[in-house]
Design a protein around this motif. Structure first.
Motif, PDB file in Angstrom:
ATOM      1  N   ASP A   2       0.828  -1.193   0.000  1.00 26.09           N
ATOM      2  CA  ASP A   2       0.000   0.000   0.000  1.00 26.09           C
ATOM      3  C   ASP A   2       0.874   1.259   0.000  1.00 26.09           C
ATOM      4  O   ASP A   2       1.782   1.396   0.826  1.00 26.09           O
ATOM      5  CB  ASP A   2      -0.900  -0.052   1.235  1.00 26.09           C
ATOM      6  CG  ASP A   2      -1.817   1.116   1.344  1.00 26.09           C
ATOM      7  OD1 ASP A   2      -1.702   1.852   2.330  1.00 26.09           O
ATOM      8  OD2 ASP A   2      -2.664   1.292   0.437  1.00 26.09           O
ATOM      9  N   GLU A   3       0.589   2.159  -0.920  1.00 21.12           N
ATOM     10  CA  GLU A   3       1.396   3.373  -1.049  1.00 21.12           C
ATOM     11  C   GLU A   3       1.334   4.239   0.205  1.00 21.12           C
ATOM     12  O   GLU A   3       2.357   4.769   0.644  1.00 21.12           O
ATOM     13  CB  GLU A   3       0.943   4.172  -2.273  1.00 21.12           C
ATOM     14  CG  GLU A   3       1.820   5.370  -2.541  1.00 21.12           C
ATOM     15  CD  GLU A   3       1.409   6.130  -3.794  1.00 21.12           C
ATOM     16  OE1 GLU A   3       2.294   6.727  -4.401  1.00 21.12           O
ATOM     17  OE2 GLU A   3       0.210   6.120  -4.130  1.00 21.12           O
ATOM     18  N   LEU A   6       3.671   2.874   2.729  1.00 21.50           N
ATOM     19  CA  LEU A   6       5.071   3.193   2.430  1.00 21.50           C
ATOM     20  C   LEU A   6       5.402   4.627   2.820  1.00 21.50           C
ATOM     21  O   LEU A   6       6.458   4.896   3.397  1.00 21.50           O
ATOM     22  CB  LEU A   6       5.351   2.971   0.947  1.00 21.50           C
ATOM     23  CG  LEU A   6       5.403   1.527   0.470  1.00 21.50           C
ATOM     24  CD1 LEU A   6       5.554   1.471  -1.044  1.00 21.50           C
ATOM     25  CD2 LEU A   6       6.519   0.758   1.149  1.00 21.50           C
ATOM     26  N   VAL A   7       4.502   5.549   2.509  1.00 19.50           N
ATOM     27  CA  VAL A   7       4.731   6.955   2.863  1.00 19.50           C
ATOM     28  C   VAL A   7       4.777   7.112   4.380  1.00 19.50           C
ATOM     29  O   VAL A   7       5.645   7.796   4.915  1.00 19.50           O
ATOM     30  CB  VAL A   7       3.652   7.868   2.238  1.00 19.50           C
ATOM     31  CG1 VAL A   7       3.750   9.292   2.776  1.00 19.50           C
ATOM     32  CG2 VAL A   7       3.778   7.873   0.719  1.00 19.50           C
ATOM     33  N   TRP A  35       8.713  15.811  -0.770  1.00 16.39           N
ATOM     34  CA  TRP A  35       7.632  15.120  -1.451  1.00 16.39           C
ATOM     35  C   TRP A  35       6.369  15.961  -1.533  1.00 16.39           C
ATOM     36  O   TRP A  35       5.563  15.786  -2.433  1.00 16.39           O
ATOM     37  CB  TRP A  35       7.284  13.817  -0.736  1.00 16.39           C
ATOM     38  CG  TRP A  35       8.226  12.687  -1.003  1.00 16.39           C
ATOM     39  CD1 TRP A  35       9.261  12.652  -1.899  1.00 16.39           C
ATOM     40  CD2 TRP A  35       8.220  11.424  -0.363  1.00 16.39           C
ATOM     41  NE1 TRP A  35       9.891  11.447  -1.854  1.00 16.39           N
ATOM     42  CE2 TRP A  35       9.268  10.662  -0.913  1.00 16.39           C
ATOM     43  CE3 TRP A  35       7.433  10.850   0.630  1.00 16.39           C
ATOM     44  CZ2 TRP A  35       9.549   9.365  -0.516  1.00 16.39           C
ATOM     45  CZ3 TRP A  35       7.701   9.564   1.024  1.00 16.39           C
ATOM     46  CH2 TRP A  35       8.753   8.825   0.463  1.00 16.39           C
ATOM     47  N   PHE A  76      11.696   5.422  -4.396  1.00 19.52           N
ATOM     48  CA  PHE A  76      10.254   5.552  -4.189  1.00 19.52           C
ATOM     49  C   PHE A  76       9.860   7.009  -3.987  1.00 19.52           C
ATOM     50  O   PHE A  76      10.528   7.756  -3.289  1.00 19.52           O
ATOM     51  CB  PHE A  76       9.811   4.736  -2.971  1.00 19.52           C
ATOM     52  CG  PHE A  76       8.386   5.003  -2.552  1.00 19.52           C
ATOM     53  CD1 PHE A  76       7.335   4.462  -3.275  1.00 19.52           C
ATOM     54  CD2 PHE A  76       8.103   5.799  -1.460  1.00 19.52           C
ATOM     55  CE1 PHE A  76       6.018   4.713  -2.899  1.00 19.52           C
ATOM     56  CE2 PHE A  76       6.797   6.053  -1.082  1.00 19.52           C
ATOM     57  CZ  PHE A  76       5.750   5.510  -1.800  1.00 19.52           C
ATOM     58  N   LYS A  77       8.781   7.383  -4.619  1.00 19.77           N
ATOM     59  CA  LYS A  77       8.184   8.699  -4.450  1.00 19.77           C
ATOM     60  C   LYS A  77       6.683   8.514  -4.620  1.00 19.77           C
ATOM     61  O   LYS A  77       6.247   7.838  -5.550  1.00 19.77           O
ATOM     62  CB  LYS A  77       8.726   9.673  -5.496  1.00 19.77           C
ATOM     63  CG  LYS A  77       8.293  11.091  -5.276  1.00 19.77           C
ATOM     64  CD  LYS A  77       9.003  12.032  -6.226  1.00 19.77           C
ATOM     65  CE  LYS A  77       8.588  13.447  -5.885  1.00 19.77           C
ATOM     66  NZ  LYS A  77       9.291  14.428  -6.670  1.00 19.77           N
ATOM     67  N   PRO A  78       5.882   9.075  -3.710  1.00 18.95           N
ATOM     68  CA  PRO A  78       4.435   8.851  -3.811  1.00 18.95           C
ATOM     69  C   PRO A  78       3.832   9.466  -5.072  1.00 18.95           C
ATOM     70  O   PRO A  78       4.279  10.512  -5.538  1.00 18.95           O
ATOM     71  CB  PRO A  78       3.871   9.520  -2.558  1.00 18.95           C
ATOM     72  CG  PRO A  78       4.910  10.465  -2.101  1.00 18.95           C
ATOM     73  CD  PRO A  78       6.226   9.939  -2.589  1.00 18.95           C
ATOM     74  N   SER A  79       2.833   8.778  -5.585  1.00 18.95           N
ATOM     75  CA  SER A  79       2.113   9.287  -6.753  1.00 18.95           C
ATOM     76  C   SER A  79       1.021  10.239  -6.278  1.00 18.95           C
ATOM     77  O   SER A  79       0.785  10.378  -5.084  1.00 18.95           O
ATOM     78  CB  SER A  79       1.486   8.124  -7.521  1.00 18.95           C
ATOM     79  OG  SER A  79       0.461   7.534  -6.741  1.00 18.95           O
ATOM     80  N   SER A  81      -2.034   9.705  -6.433  1.00 18.14           N
ATOM     81  CA  SER A  81      -3.171   8.968  -5.883  1.00 18.14           C
ATOM     82  C   SER A  81      -3.143   8.914  -4.360  1.00 18.14           C
ATOM     83  O   SER A  81      -4.158   8.608  -3.740  1.00 18.14           O
ATOM     84  CB  SER A  81      -3.220   7.559  -6.466  1.00 18.14           C
ATOM     85  OG  SER A  81      -2.110   6.815  -6.039  1.00 18.14           O
ATOM     86  N   ILE A  82      -2.008   9.210  -3.760  1.00 14.16           N
ATOM     87  CA  ILE A  82      -1.901   9.200  -2.301  1.00 14.16           C
ATOM     88  C   ILE A  82      -2.844  10.229  -1.678  1.00 14.16           C
ATOM     89  O   ILE A  82      -3.257  10.104  -0.537  1.00 14.16           O
ATOM     90  CB  ILE A  82      -0.442   9.444  -1.844  1.00 14.16           C
ATOM     91  CG1 ILE A  82      -0.276   9.223  -0.337  1.00 14.16           C
ATOM     92  CG2 ILE A  82       0.009  10.844  -2.134  1.00 14.16           C
ATOM     93  CD1 ILE A  82      -0.133   7.809   0.014  1.00 14.16           C
TER      94      ILE A  82
END
Length: 158
Positions: A2-3, A6-7, A35, A76-79, A81-82
């Motif tokens: 799940d994104e 991760l964040v 971010w 990794f970097k959130p999209s 959609s977060i």
């Protein structure tokens, strides 16, 4: 993975700590990693708390999942959609993934199977809560949300 999880895990991993102040958590997301803006970091923090990925221990934020099982992918970097609102079933799936060591695909399959056991007579969210309970998850944080969703439906619909 799940994104949002991760964040939420990243500030703890980055600082190699099991708890962080709200300020430190948001600082990592907005200034260290760049971010998001600080106000957006606050919203992401609130979403992670609402999804029961983070909780408070006194004045500190602590992860509500096993950090040792989380690997942040390199780069990794959130999209975007977060930042969208998650549905109740997405929150249930995230809770199961976070607390039971299952992946989202297997969790979804278990929930679907549970719903089929009831001949699709129960809402998917109810099947999700039943699955979570069977897997040993604490469903109390999401029970009221599911109850409100299920029983707020128009009684005249079939």
């Amino acid at each position: 993975m799940d994104e949002l999880m991760l964040v939420a895990a990243t500030p703890f991993k980055r600082n190699n700590k099991n708890s962080l102040s709200i300020k430190d958590f948001e600082f990592v997301l907005s200034f260290d990693l760049k971010w998001m803006a600080p106000d957006v970091a606050s919203k992401v923090r609130d979403r992670a708390i609402g999804a029961h990925l983070l909780k408070f221990s006194g004045a500190e934020l602590v992860p509500n999942f096993d950090m040792s099982k989380i690997e942040i992918p390199h780069g990794f970097k959130p999209s975007g959609s977060i930042f969208k609102e998650r549905s109740t079933i997405e929150d249930i799936i995230a809770m199961i993934v976070a607390n039971c060591g299952k992946n989202a695909r297997d969790t979804t399959a278990l929930i679907n199977k549970k719903q089929e056991q009831f001949d699709d007579l129960v809402d998917i969210e109810v099947a999700g809560l039943l699955t979570a309970k069977e897997l040993g998850c604490d469903i109390d944080p999401l029970y009221d949300k599911v109850y409100g969703k299920v029983f707020s439906k128009d009684e005249n619909t079939t």
